[in-house]
Design a protein around this motif. Structure first.
Motif, PDB file in Angstrom:
ATOM      1  N   GLU A 131      27.771  63.504 107.526  1.00 63.02           N
ATOM      2  CA  GLU A 131      27.233  62.635 108.563  1.00 63.02           C
ATOM      3  C   GLU A 131      28.339  62.118 109.469  1.00 63.02           C
ATOM      4  N   LEU A 132      27.987  61.898 110.714  1.00 63.54           N
ATOM      5  CA  LEU A 132      28.873  61.246 111.678  1.00 63.54           C
ATOM      6  C   LEU A 132      28.067  60.139 112.346  1.00 63.54           C
ATOM      7  N   THR A 133      28.577  58.904 112.272  1.00 59.07           N
ATOM      8  CA  THR A 133      27.930  57.789 112.955  1.00 59.07           C
ATOM      9  C   THR A 133      28.789  57.384 114.141  1.00 59.07           C
ATOM     10  N   ILE A 134      28.151  57.222 115.289  1.00 58.78           N
ATOM     11  CA  ILE A 134      28.830  56.860 116.531  1.00 58.78           C
ATOM     12  C   ILE A 134      28.351  55.469 116.929  1.00 58.78           C
ATOM     13  N   GLY A 135      29.278  54.506 116.949  1.00 60.60           N
ATOM     14  CA  GLY A 135      28.935  53.148 117.355  1.00 60.60           C
ATOM     15  C   GLY A 135      28.819  53.035 118.866  1.00 60.60           C
ATOM     16  N   LEU A 136      27.892  52.209 119.333  1.00 54.87           N
ATOM     17  CA  LEU A 136      27.665  52.033 120.761  1.00 54.87           C
ATOM     18  C   LEU A 136      28.522  50.885 121.311  1.00 54.87           C
ATOM     19  N   PRO A 137      28.944  50.988 122.576  1.00 54.04           N
ATOM     20  CA  PRO A 137      29.764  49.924 123.161  1.00 54.04           C
ATOM     21  C   PRO A 137      29.013  48.585 123.216  1.00 54.04           C
ATOM     22  N   ALA A 138      29.708  47.498 122.897  1.00 50.93           N
ATOM     23  CA  ALA A 138      29.164  46.132 122.999  1.00 50.93           C
ATOM     24  C   ALA A 138      27.769  46.024 122.404  1.00 50.93           C
ATOM     25  N   ALA A 139      27.559  46.673 121.274  1.00 55.14           N
ATOM     26  CA  ALA A 139      26.222  46.713 120.676  1.00 55.14           C
ATOM     27  C   ALA A 139      25.736  45.338 120.240  1.00 55.14           C
ATOM     28  N   ASP A 140      26.666  44.462 119.880  1.00 52.94           N
ATOM     29  CA  ASP A 140      26.271  43.139 119.413  1.00 52.94           C
ATOM     30  C   ASP A 140      25.742  42.251 120.538  1.00 52.94           C
ATOM     31  N   GLU A 141      25.897  42.705 121.790  1.00 51.02           N
ATOM     32  CA  GLU A 141      25.410  41.935 122.930  1.00 51.02           C
ATOM     33  C   GLU A 141      24.120  42.503 123.511  1.00 51.02           C
ATOM     34  N   ALA A 142      23.639  43.602 122.957  1.00 54.95           N
ATOM     35  CA  ALA A 142      22.475  44.289 123.521  1.00 54.95           C
ATOM     36  C   ALA A 142      21.191  43.927 122.791  1.00 54.95           C
ATOM     37  N   GLU A 143      20.073  44.119 123.478  1.00 55.09           N
ATOM     38  CA  GLU A 143      18.765  43.907 122.886  1.00 55.09           C
ATOM     39  C   GLU A 143      18.346  45.154 122.107  1.00 55.09           C
ATOM     40  N   ASN A 144      17.279  45.022 121.318  1.00 60.29           N
ATOM     41  CA  ASN A 144      16.752  46.162 120.594  1.00 60.29           C
ATOM     42  C   ASN A 144      16.181  47.201 121.556  1.00 60.29           C
ATOM     43  N   ALA A 145      15.904  48.381 121.026  1.00 58.84           N
ATOM     44  CA  ALA A 145      15.568  49.540 121.847  1.00 58.84           C
ATOM     45  C   ALA A 145      14.256  49.390 122.599  1.00 58.84           C
ATOM     46  N   SER A 146      14.280  49.909 123.836  1.00 56.08           N
ATOM     47  CA  SER A 146      13.071  50.189 124.604  1.00 56.08           C
ATOM     48  C   SER A 146      13.062  51.692 124.842  1.00 56.08           C
ATOM     49  N   THR A 147      11.882  52.304 124.870  1.00 55.59           N
ATOM     50  CA  THR A 147      11.808  53.758 125.021  1.00 55.59           C
ATOM     51  C   THR A 147      11.083  54.118 126.311  1.00 55.59           C
ATOM     52  N   LEU A 148      11.719  54.949 127.151  1.00 55.22           N
ATOM     53  CA  LEU A 148      11.091  55.424 128.365  1.00 55.22           C
ATOM     54  C   LEU A 148      10.062  56.501 128.026  1.00 55.22           C
ATOM     55  N   ALA A 149       9.248  56.835 128.989  1.00 54.22           N
ATOM     56  CA  ALA A 149       8.148  57.777 128.755  1.00 54.22           C
ATOM     57  C   ALA A 149       8.630  59.145 128.301  1.00 54.22           C
ATOM     58  N   ASP A 150       9.849  59.548 128.703  1.00 54.95           N
ATOM     59  CA  ASP A 150      10.348  60.877 128.341  1.00 54.95           C
ATOM     60  C   ASP A 150      11.089  60.898 127.014  1.00 54.95           C
ATOM     61  N   GLY A 151      11.225  59.730 126.350  1.00 53.72           N
ATOM     62  CA  GLY A 151      11.924  59.678 125.072  1.00 53.72           C
ATOM     63  C   GLY A 151      13.332  59.133 125.147  1.00 53.72           C
ATOM     64  N   THR A 152      13.838  58.836 126.353  1.00 54.01           N
ATOM     65  CA  THR A 152      15.150  58.200 126.489  1.00 54.01           C
ATOM     66  C   THR A 152      15.095  56.795 125.905  1.00 54.01           C
ATOM     67  N   ILE A 153      16.097  56.440 125.094  1.00 57.20           N
ATOM     68  CA  ILE A 153      16.134  55.117 124.457  1.00 57.20           C
ATOM     69  C   ILE A 153      17.121  54.238 125.209  1.00 57.20           C
ATOM     70  N   VAL A 154      16.695  53.020 125.539  1.00 60.80           N
ATOM     71  CA  VAL A 154      17.512  52.083 126.318  1.00 60.80           C
ATOM     72  C   VAL A 154      17.712  50.804 125.515  1.00 60.80           C
ATOM     73  N   TYR A 155      18.961  50.303 125.528  1.00 58.26           N
ATOM     74  CA  TYR A 155      19.281  49.024 124.899  1.00 58.26           C
ATOM     75  C   TYR A 155      19.684  48.045 126.003  1.00 58.26           C
ATOM     76  N   PRO A 156      18.752  47.230 126.514  1.00 56.65           N
ATOM     77  CA  PRO A 156      19.063  46.327 127.626  1.00 56.65           C
ATOM     78  C   PRO A 156      20.163  45.329 127.259  1.00 56.65           C
ATOM     79  N   ALA A 157      21.002  45.025 128.245  1.00 62.19           N
ATOM     80  CA  ALA A 157      22.089  44.061 128.048  1.00 62.19           C
ATOM     81  C   ALA A 157      22.525  43.549 129.415  1.00 62.19           C
ATOM     82  N   GLU A 158      23.389  42.552 129.427  1.00 59.97           N
ATOM     83  CA  GLU A 158      23.883  42.001 130.682  1.00 59.97           C
ATOM     84  C   GLU A 158      24.902  42.941 131.324  1.00 59.97           C
ATOM     85  N   ASP A 159      24.757  43.176 132.613  1.00 62.01           N
ATOM     86  CA  ASP A 159      25.702  43.926 133.455  1.00 62.01           C
ATOM     87  C   ASP A 159      25.754  45.420 133.176  1.00 62.01           C
TER      88      ASP A 159
END
Length: 272
Positions: A94-122
């Motif tokens: 397994e390889l786990t890749i941490g996301l930038p500034a993850a502790d400042e982001a909201e939980n996932a929202s999913t677009l209609a095509d399956g793209t996952i978005v983590y809303p955050a400031e800026d």
């Protein structure tokens, strides 16, 4: 003649993102004066729709939050951004890749095509699980946003992360390429390139995006694209080397791979 699957998916992705933007356009996406600017899912959808389609991966048919089967392996995209994205190979590694500034982001929202978005400031992270790997996109909305984005990797003790041309690779102790990151890119709202580069600090890949110039039009979109480790192994097995595989990762679509490297590479990528 029937269009290649990758072409159909690319067209479908553009349509779905456009529909998603239209459907969400009535939702306020910019904070009022004096409030933090949160980069919401509609903002990200609109930004991605404005990027040259050759740079954005097409989501696989079942991409989204949770596990996606990809060519014999599995990509696990979490609801909580601080869990990181895990690529689990058929052999159990397994390889786990941490996301930038993850502790400042909201939980996932999913677009209609399956793209996952983590809303955050800026700036917000977006994840696309494609047929050949995982694209991790940063949508930057103003000059107050960070200019460096860190991706922490869960490397094995004998593995090392290093730069190669405009991209990066993870190598095993014997020098075998285990993971490939495609060349860095970043573009602004006019479609103009924004200076960007990778840096390596131990097991962390850092993408620097110099977006604060007065000539830059926001939003800016930047990414690393990670070719799935089991795809890399298969490509090595048919005789390709690290630099060639890096070019494959930069090609971005199964159709482009077939044209550049033949259907042996395409079968590796699709797990067939």
């Amino acid at each position: 003649m029937t269009e290649p699957k990758s072409v159909r998916r690319g067209a479908a992705m553009a349509t779905t993102v456009a529909l998603c933007v239209a459907a969400l356009s009535a939702t306020p996406t910019v904070a009022q004066a004096g409030e933090p600017d949160v980069v919401t899912a509609p903002v990200v959808a609109e930004a991605l729709a404005g990027v040259d389609g050759s740079l954005i991966a097409a989501p696989s048919d079942d991409s989204g939050v949770g596990a996606t089967e990809l060519g014999g392996g599995t990509v696990e995209v979490p609801a909580r951004p601080d869990s990181g994205v895990t690529l689990a190979a058929p052999d159990g590694s397994e390889l786990t890749i941490g996301l930038p500034a993850a502790d400042e982001a909201e939980n996932a929202s999913t677009l209609a095509d399956g793209t996952i978005v983590y809303p955050a400031e800026d700036v917000s992270n977006a994840i696309i699980v494609s047929d050949i790997g995982v694209q991790m996109l940063s949508t930057i909305v103003d000059s107050a946003a960070p200019t460096s984005f860190e991706y922490d990797l869960s490397l094995e003790p004998d593995q090392s992360l290093k730069l190669i041309d405009g991209g990066a690779v993870v190598t095993d102790a014997d020098g075998t390429v285990a993971v490939v990151v495609a060349d860095a890119w970043a573009v602004d709202a006019k479609g103009d390139p924004v200076p960007t580069r990778y840096e390596v600090a131990g097991s962390t890949l850092i993408q620097h995006v110099d977006h604060t110039s007065e000539t830059v039009a926001y939003p800016v979109v930047a990414d690393p694209f990670w070719l799935a480790p089991w795809v890399v192994r298969c490509l090595i097995g048919i005789g390709l080397n690290g630099p060639q595989i890096a070019r494959i990762a930069s090609a971005g679509s199964p159709g482009a791979l077939a044209a550049a490297f033949g259907y042996g590479a395409l079968r590796c990528v699709l797990g067939r």
